[in-house]
Design a protein around this motif. Structure first.
Motif, PDB file in Angstrom:
ATOM      1  N   VAL A  19       0.736  -1.147   0.062  1.00 27.40           N
ATOM      2  CA  VAL A  19       0.118  -0.029   0.001  1.00 27.40           C
ATOM      3  C   VAL A  19       0.877   1.331  -0.100  1.00 27.40           C
ATOM      4  O   VAL A  19       2.012   1.260   0.374  1.00 27.40           O
ATOM      5  CB  VAL A  19      -1.008   0.099   1.248  1.00 27.40           C
ATOM      6  CG1 VAL A  19      -1.819  -1.056   1.294  1.00 27.40           C
ATOM      7  CG2 VAL A  19      -0.121   0.132   2.560  1.00 27.40           C
ATOM      8  N   PHE A  20       0.299   2.271  -0.331  1.00 25.53           N
ATOM      9  CA  PHE A  20       0.936   3.510  -0.412  1.00 25.53           C
ATOM     10  C   PHE A  20       0.668   4.330   0.797  1.00 25.53           C
ATOM     11  O   PHE A  20      -0.567   4.622   0.824  1.00 25.53           O
ATOM     12  CB  PHE A  20       0.698   4.525  -1.503  1.00 25.53           C
ATOM     13  CG  PHE A  20       1.614   5.801  -1.938  1.00 25.53           C
ATOM     14  CD1 PHE A  20       2.748   5.915  -2.287  1.00 25.53           C
ATOM     15  CD2 PHE A  20       0.875   6.788  -1.473  1.00 25.53           C
ATOM     16  CE1 PHE A  20       3.469   6.819  -2.311  1.00 25.53           C
ATOM     17  CE2 PHE A  20       1.474   8.210  -1.654  1.00 25.53           C
ATOM     18  CZ  PHE A  20       2.957   8.242  -2.174  1.00 25.53           C
ATOM     19  N   LEU A  21       1.593   4.905   1.425  1.00 25.76           N
ATOM     20  CA  LEU A  21       1.220   5.547   2.868  1.00 25.76           C
ATOM     21  C   LEU A  21       2.553   6.711   3.023  1.00 25.76           C
ATOM     22  O   LEU A  21       3.575   6.530   2.536  1.00 25.76           O
ATOM     23  CB  LEU A  21       1.706   4.453   3.970  1.00 25.76           C
ATOM     24  CG  LEU A  21       0.723   3.477   4.340  1.00 25.76           C
ATOM     25  CD1 LEU A  21       1.232   2.531   5.279  1.00 25.76           C
ATOM     26  CD2 LEU A  21      -0.763   4.283   4.871  1.00 25.76           C
ATOM     27  N   THR A  22       2.098   7.648   3.745  1.00 23.84           N
ATOM     28  CA  THR A  22       3.261   8.756   4.216  1.00 23.84           C
ATOM     29  C   THR A  22       3.283   8.467   5.564  1.00 23.84           C
ATOM     30  O   THR A  22       2.788   7.160   6.210  1.00 23.84           O
ATOM     31  CB  THR A  22       2.075  10.036   4.298  1.00 23.84           C
ATOM     32  OG1 THR A  22       1.184   9.910   5.403  1.00 23.84           O
ATOM     33  CG2 THR A  22       1.670  10.528   2.940  1.00 23.84           C
ATOM     34  N   GLY A  23       4.369   8.736   6.036  1.00 23.39           N
ATOM     35  CA  GLY A  23       4.665   8.457   7.466  1.00 23.39           C
ATOM     36  C   GLY A  23       3.629   8.767   8.410  1.00 23.39           C
ATOM     37  O   GLY A  23       3.500   7.946   9.528  1.00 23.39           O
ATOM     38  N   SER A  24       2.914  10.060   8.500  1.00 22.43           N
ATOM     39  CA  SER A  24       1.691  10.100   9.285  1.00 22.43           C
ATOM     40  C   SER A  24       0.571   9.028   9.384  1.00 22.43           C
ATOM     41  O   SER A  24       0.210   8.506  10.218  1.00 22.43           O
ATOM     42  CB  SER A  24       1.020  11.446   9.098  1.00 22.43           C
ATOM     43  OG  SER A  24       2.212  12.504   9.497  1.00 22.43           O
ATOM     44  N   GLN A  25       0.503   8.532   8.078  1.00 18.50           N
ATOM     45  CA  GLN A  25      -0.638   7.513   7.798  1.00 18.50           C
ATOM     46  C   GLN A  25      -0.177   6.282   8.511  1.00 18.50           C
ATOM     47  O   GLN A  25      -0.934   5.348   8.894  1.00 18.50           O
ATOM     48  CB  GLN A  25      -0.909   7.304   6.334  1.00 18.50           C
ATOM     49  CG  GLN A  25      -1.699   8.852   5.631  1.00 18.50           C
ATOM     50  CD  GLN A  25      -1.818   8.786   4.177  1.00 18.50           C
ATOM     51  OE1 GLN A  25      -1.074   7.872   3.534  1.00 18.50           O
ATOM     52  NE2 GLN A  25      -2.677   9.697   3.800  1.00 18.50           N
ATOM     53  N   ALA A  26       1.184   6.046   8.069  1.00 15.23           N
ATOM     54  CA  ALA A  26       1.634   4.650   8.685  1.00 15.23           C
ATOM     55  C   ALA A  26       1.703   4.644  10.150  1.00 15.23           C
ATOM     56  O   ALA A  26       1.342   3.659  10.831  1.00 15.23           O
ATOM     57  CB  ALA A  26       3.244   4.414   8.470  1.00 15.23           C
ATOM     58  N   LEU A  27       1.774   5.883  10.885  1.00 17.39           N
ATOM     59  CA  LEU A  27       1.417   5.986  12.373  1.00 17.39           C
ATOM     60  C   LEU A  27      -0.011   5.521  12.824  1.00 17.39           C
ATOM     61  O   LEU A  27      -0.363   5.397  13.891  1.00 17.39           O
ATOM     62  CB  LEU A  27       2.042   7.188  12.718  1.00 17.39           C
ATOM     63  CG  LEU A  27       3.564   7.247  12.887  1.00 17.39           C
ATOM     64  CD1 LEU A  27       4.017   8.669  13.163  1.00 17.39           C
ATOM     65  CD2 LEU A  27       4.344   6.302  13.847  1.00 17.39           C
ATOM     66  N   VAL A  28      -1.160   6.064  11.727  1.00 16.71           N
ATOM     67  CA  VAL A  28      -2.496   5.728  12.093  1.00 16.71           C
ATOM     68  C   VAL A  28      -2.591   4.540  11.696  1.00 16.71           C
ATOM     69  O   VAL A  28      -3.494   3.802  12.617  1.00 16.71           O
ATOM     70  CB  VAL A  28      -3.366   6.716  11.234  1.00 16.71           C
ATOM     71  CG1 VAL A  28      -4.689   6.544  11.181  1.00 16.71           C
ATOM     72  CG2 VAL A  28      -3.011   8.340  11.273  1.00 16.71           C
ATOM     73  N   ARG A  29      -2.065   3.664  10.977  1.00 18.99           N
ATOM     74  CA  ARG A  29      -2.246   2.546  10.322  1.00 18.99           C
ATOM     75  C   ARG A  29      -1.613   1.539  11.620  1.00 18.99           C
ATOM     76  O   ARG A  29      -2.452   0.489  12.046  1.00 18.99           O
ATOM     77  CB  ARG A  29      -1.622   1.982   9.186  1.00 18.99           C
ATOM     78  CG  ARG A  29      -1.953   0.387   8.722  1.00 18.99           C
ATOM     79  CD  ARG A  29      -1.345   0.145   7.375  1.00 18.99           C
ATOM     80  NE  ARG A  29      -1.353  -1.359   7.445  1.00 18.99           N
ATOM     81  CZ  ARG A  29      -2.380  -2.048   6.583  1.00 18.99           C
ATOM     82  NH1 ARG A  29      -3.271  -1.437   5.956  1.00 18.99           N
ATOM     83  NH2 ARG A  29      -2.487  -3.285   6.457  1.00 18.99           N
ATOM     84  N   LEU A  30      -0.604   1.690  12.126  1.00 16.63           N
ATOM     85  CA  LEU A  30       0.204   1.181  13.073  1.00 16.63           C
ATOM     86  C   LEU A  30      -0.716   0.500  14.172  1.00 16.63           C
ATOM     87  O   LEU A  30      -0.814  -0.830  14.443  1.00 16.63           O
ATOM     88  CB  LEU A  30       1.315   1.763  13.543  1.00 16.63           C
ATOM     89  CG  LEU A  30       2.159   1.229  14.642  1.00 16.63           C
ATOM     90  CD1 LEU A  30       2.698  -0.186  14.407  1.00 16.63           C
ATOM     91  CD2 LEU A  30       3.319   2.187  15.168  1.00 16.63           C
TER      92      LEU A  30
END
Length: 389
Positions: A19-30
């Motif tokens: 998937v394509f993620l920004t760093g902030s979105q990765a921290l939301v997904r985590l």
């Protein structure tokens, strides 16, 4: 070939593939990933996130609000703090959720977030929460947003020393993929060692974007078999006035437990190595990426580096530094170069760790100064690939 069915929601809903993620979105997904992993392990857990915005985590709360329906589906509550230390106190409280026998969940994993000044002002809450411990099925990540170049701050920030003062281990991800991978390791370490775990976030990583692997079994967290737990374990204790006992557990058991976790799970690794061993470079996070860019700029690919005896060691947890892996990497080298942006964290630990090596197997260590004591890598400003090259 049939075209893949893609959606903007994939960043939170896809459970495998890329998937394509920004760093902030990765921290939301985590935290959603942690909830899924816990369910697969037979645990009914929940998540709690609180903090106070500030660059480079200035947009984190916006991403959390926009993902509310996904967070709700995964039993994750986002509640911004009035300030950073009240947020830290609230996250601390989640680790006591199961202490009184009336909890609705097996555990609550937490995230605290804040900018460098928020780390500074939250020291009292951090120290008390870290002493008290984390829940067996909970755990806490403390996201520190550091503005190394004071682009949106009145001072340049480096939060590692504040975490060290509170005896909170520090993990330094180098990119979006490692936000996910190291975040899962961070919670597993927090649960095992009974510690909060610091997570360094800077603009170069939070504001970047990448396609990342999100397969559920990508990260395998191993429980150290060579660590002997004290009586009563290391997790949350509701103890009145037993302050020296908590201090003893922190010093004698919790920090060694974090080191045992890092060693067992091989968080640090040899990124470039070969049979010829002359020069070793040690770096973490952004500085590791800068080292790789510097080598590329110099025309030194992995094969050429191996031929001339150049090795690179990538560190994940900068404090406390896992010594066994470092010794194995450094022993027999002529020169060990510590590449760190801002004040050194690993260099003084490496000198202490390698001091006991036989003199003929101990490398010369350079970093902030060279072998003659002259300035080498500055502790102020930014460290660029050009400077490293």
């Amino acid at each position: 070939m049939q075209p893949a069915k893609l959606s903007l929601d994939d960043k939170y809903t896809a459970e495998s593939g890329r998937v394509f993620l920004t760093g902030s979105q990765a921290l939301v997904r985590l935290p959603m990933v942690q909830r899924r992993r816990d369910l697969a392990a037979g645990l009914n857990t929940a998540g709690f996130i609180s903090g106070y915005r500030g660059s480079p985590l200035g947009g984190y709360d916006q991403q959390l609000w926009s993902a509310k329906r996904f967070l709700d589906e995964h039993h994750i509550r986002f509640q911004p703090g009035v300030n950073e230390d009240l947020a830290a106190t609230a996250v601390w409280g989640t680790q006591q959720a199961g202490a009184f026998g009336d909890a609705r969940y097996d555990g609550v994993f937490g995230i605290w977030y804040g900018k460098g000044p928020g780390v500074d002002r939250s020291g009292d809450a951090f120290k008390h929460a870290n002493n008290a411990g984390t829940a067996k099925h909970g755990g806490v990540l403390a996201l520190a947003g550091d503005d190394h170049m004071a682009k949106s701050s009145t001072t340049a920030h480096q939060s590692e020393y504040a975490f060290i003062d509170a005896m909170i281990p520090v993990i330094v991800p180098a990119g979006v993929q490692e936000f996910l991978d190291f975040g899962l390791h961070g919670w597993a370490m927090s649960r095992f060692a009974g510690l909060w775990v610091g997570f360094k976030c800077i603009g170069e990583t939070v504001d970047s974007a990448a396609t990342v692997l999100v397969d559920p079994d990508r990260v395998n967290t191993l429980v150290p078999a060579d660590f002997e737990m004290p009586q009563g374990g290391l997790n949350t204790r509701i103890i009145v006035a037993e302050f020296l006992l908590l201090e003893e557990l922190l010093h004698r058991y919790k920090i060694p437990a974090a080191l045992a976790y890092a060693r067992t799970n091989r968080l640090d690794r040899v990124a470039i190595g070969g049979p010829r061993r002359r020069i070793g470079i040690v770096a973490a996070g952004k500085s590791y990426l800068d080292v790789r860019q510097a080598l590329d700029d110099l025309g030194l690919d992995e094969r050429t580096a191996q031929e001339i005896g150049l090795s690179v060691y990538k560190v994940a947890m900068t404090w406390p530094l896992e010594n066994e892996g470092l010794r194995a990497f450094a022993e027999g080298l002529d020169l060990l170069m510590m590449v760190e942006e801002k004040r050194s964290i690993m260099e003084w630990q490496a000198k202490e760790a390698l001091y006991t090596l036989p003199a003929d197997r101990r490398p010369l260590i350079v970093g902030k100064t060279d072998e003659r004591g002259a300035p080498l890598f500055p502790s102020n400003g930014e460290l660029s690939p050009g400077q490293i090259a």
